[in-house]
Design a protein around this motif. Structure first.
Motif, PDB file in Angstrom:
ATOM      1  N   LEU A 163       0.815  -1.215   0.000  1.00 20.42           N
ATOM      2  CA  LEU A 163       0.000   0.000   0.000  1.00 20.42           C
ATOM      3  C   LEU A 163       0.851   1.268   0.000  1.00 20.42           C
ATOM      4  CD1 LEU A 163      -2.645  -1.181   2.579  1.00 20.42           C
ATOM      5  CD2 LEU A 163      -2.925  -1.008   0.112  1.00 20.42           C
ATOM      6  N   GLU A 164       2.186   1.088  -0.096  1.00 20.88           N
ATOM      7  CA  GLU A 164       3.124   2.212  -0.094  1.00 20.88           C
ATOM      8  C   GLU A 164       2.917   3.108   1.118  1.00 20.88           C
ATOM      9  OE1 GLU A 164       2.658   4.091  -3.924  1.00 20.88           O
ATOM     10  OE2 GLU A 164       3.636   2.412  -4.947  1.00 20.88           O
ATOM     11  N   PRO A 204       3.124  13.054   4.414  1.00 15.98           N
ATOM     12  CA  PRO A 204       2.517  12.241   5.478  1.00 15.98           C
ATOM     13  C   PRO A 204       1.605  11.160   4.894  1.00 15.98           C
ATOM     14  CG  PRO A 204       1.383  14.342   5.275  1.00 15.98           C
ATOM     15  CD  PRO A 204       2.559  14.396   4.331  1.00 15.98           C
ATOM     16  N   LEU A 205       1.151  10.267   5.753  1.00 20.60           N
ATOM     17  CA  LEU A 205       0.154   9.276   5.335  1.00 20.60           C
ATOM     18  C   LEU A 205      -1.059  10.020   4.784  1.00 20.60           C
ATOM     19  CD1 LEU A 205       0.275   6.792   8.344  1.00 20.60           C
ATOM     20  CD2 LEU A 205       1.044   6.321   6.015  1.00 20.60           C
ATOM     21  N   ASN A 206      -1.703   9.452   3.778  1.00 19.29           N
ATOM     22  CA  ASN A 206      -2.836  10.154   3.185  1.00 19.29           C
ATOM     23  C   ASN A 206      -3.947   9.193   2.799  1.00 19.29           C
ATOM     24  OD1 ASN A 206      -2.204   9.130   0.417  1.00 19.29           O
ATOM     25  ND2 ASN A 206      -0.390  10.390   0.689  1.00 19.29           N
ATOM     26  N   HIS A 207      -5.075   9.755   2.455  1.00 22.96           N
ATOM     27  CA  HIS A 207      -6.273   9.018   2.035  1.00 22.96           C
ATOM     28  C   HIS A 207      -6.630   7.959   3.084  1.00 22.96           C
ATOM     29  CE1 HIS A 207      -6.011  11.240  -1.651  1.00 22.96           C
ATOM     30  NE2 HIS A 207      -4.808  10.764  -1.892  1.00 22.96           N
ATOM     31  N   ASP A 208      -6.690   6.694   2.688  1.00 22.93           N
ATOM     32  CA  ASP A 208      -7.067   5.632   3.628  1.00 22.93           C
ATOM     33  C   ASP A 208      -5.886   5.063   4.395  1.00 22.93           C
ATOM     34  OD1 ASP A 208      -9.788   5.695   3.057  1.00 22.93           O
ATOM     35  OD2 ASP A 208      -9.602   4.260   1.407  1.00 22.93           O
ATOM     36  N   SER A 247      10.745   1.347  -0.329  1.00 25.05           N
ATOM     37  CA  SER A 247      11.244   2.175  -1.432  1.00 25.05           C
ATOM     38  C   SER A 247      12.751   1.987  -1.538  1.00 25.05           C
ATOM     39  CB  SER A 247      10.928   3.653  -1.169  1.00 25.05           C
ATOM     40  OG  SER A 247      11.753   4.134  -0.127  1.00 25.05           O
ATOM     41  N   PRO A 248      13.363   2.415  -2.654  1.00 29.46           N
ATOM     42  CA  PRO A 248      14.833   2.350  -2.750  1.00 29.46           C
ATOM     43  C   PRO A 248      15.516   3.146  -1.641  1.00 29.46           C
ATOM     44  CG  PRO A 248      13.902   2.655  -4.928  1.00 29.46           C
ATOM     45  CD  PRO A 248      12.757   2.803  -3.942  1.00 29.46           C
ATOM     46  N   VAL A 289       6.018   3.309  11.170  1.00 32.45           N
ATOM     47  CA  VAL A 289       5.946   3.542   9.739  1.00 32.45           C
ATOM     48  C   VAL A 289       6.676   4.855   9.487  1.00 32.45           C
ATOM     49  CG1 VAL A 289       4.424   3.997   7.785  1.00 32.45           C
ATOM     50  CG2 VAL A 289       3.741   2.320   9.519  1.00 32.45           C
ATOM     51  N   HIS A 290       7.716   4.785   8.673  1.00 30.22           N
ATOM     52  CA  HIS A 290       8.530   5.969   8.400  1.00 30.22           C
ATOM     53  C   HIS A 290       8.418   6.353   6.934  1.00 30.22           C
ATOM     54  CE1 HIS A 290      12.668   7.993   7.925  1.00 30.22           C
ATOM     55  NE2 HIS A 290      11.780   8.869   8.355  1.00 30.22           N
TER      56      HIS A 290
END
Length: 191
Positions: free
Chosen positions: A43-44, A165-169, A69-70, A157-158
């Motif tokens: 979910l990235e 920042p975290l977004n949507h759901d 991520s890389p 979660v970093h």
């Protein structure tokens, strides 16, 4: 900007489909943590996600860690070779703060020498990794505790500053994953 630690109210947990939720409650804790981080990676949700569990000597260890991520891969490579099982002889202060607050913390800012003691050596190495530039970005720490309030671990979660920042759901999904992992059975992993 110095690192700010902001307690926040997590949104109501997302109602995960049974195919995702069931393994998080039925698998042994180490496997459930790995499955949870795989889900968050798909979910990235973060550049790096990790689950910390208590040890019998009062410390914590990294039960599972995943790069999303890389840049996250570079950061995890900065940890000791055994980072997947890294052991901290005492709970890093940022994790302890979330446990005391009994709610998630959002940490943001610049890691400087004055802040170093709050992050412990493995975490300092992580945040000083190539790519972060000692800029914390967005670090979400979800404390896990029993119904009686006993700390039993933490999900973190970093996200890099560039990811935002975290977004949507995403916040509700991370809250759902944390709530499914944060059960009395976490005492199974203390050793």
């Amino acid at each position: 900007m110095p690192i700010a630690r902001i307690p926040f109210q997590s949104p109501p947990p997302f109602d995960l489909p049974e195919a995702f939720a069931e393994p998080l409650t039925s698998l042994p804790v180490p496997e459930a943590a790995e499955r949870a981080l795989d889900l968050l990676g798909q979910l990235e949700a973060g550049d790096v996600m990790a689950f910390f569990a208590p040890t019998a000597d009062g410390g914590v260890r990294v039960l599972a860690a995943r790069a999303g991520s890389p840049l996250g891969e570079l950061a995890l490579a900065a940890w000791p070779a055994e980072s997947a099982q890294a052991h901290f002889s005492e709970t890093p202060p940022v994790l302890a703060e979330a446990q005391v607050a009994q709610r998630p913390l959002l940490c943001m800012g610049q890691l400087d020498e004055a802040e170093a003691p709050a992050w412990s050596s493995p975490l300092q190495a992580y945040f000083r990794a190539e790519g972060w530039g000692a800029q914390l970005g967005f670090l979400y720490v979800y404390p896990c505790q029993t119904a009686a309030g006993r700390p039993v671990g933490a999900l973190w979660v970093h996200r890099a500053l560039t990811a935002g920042p975290l977004n949507h759901d995403q916040p509700a999904i991370v809250a759902a994953v944390a709530s499914l992992l944060c059960r009395d059975r976490l005492q199974e992993v203390a050793s």
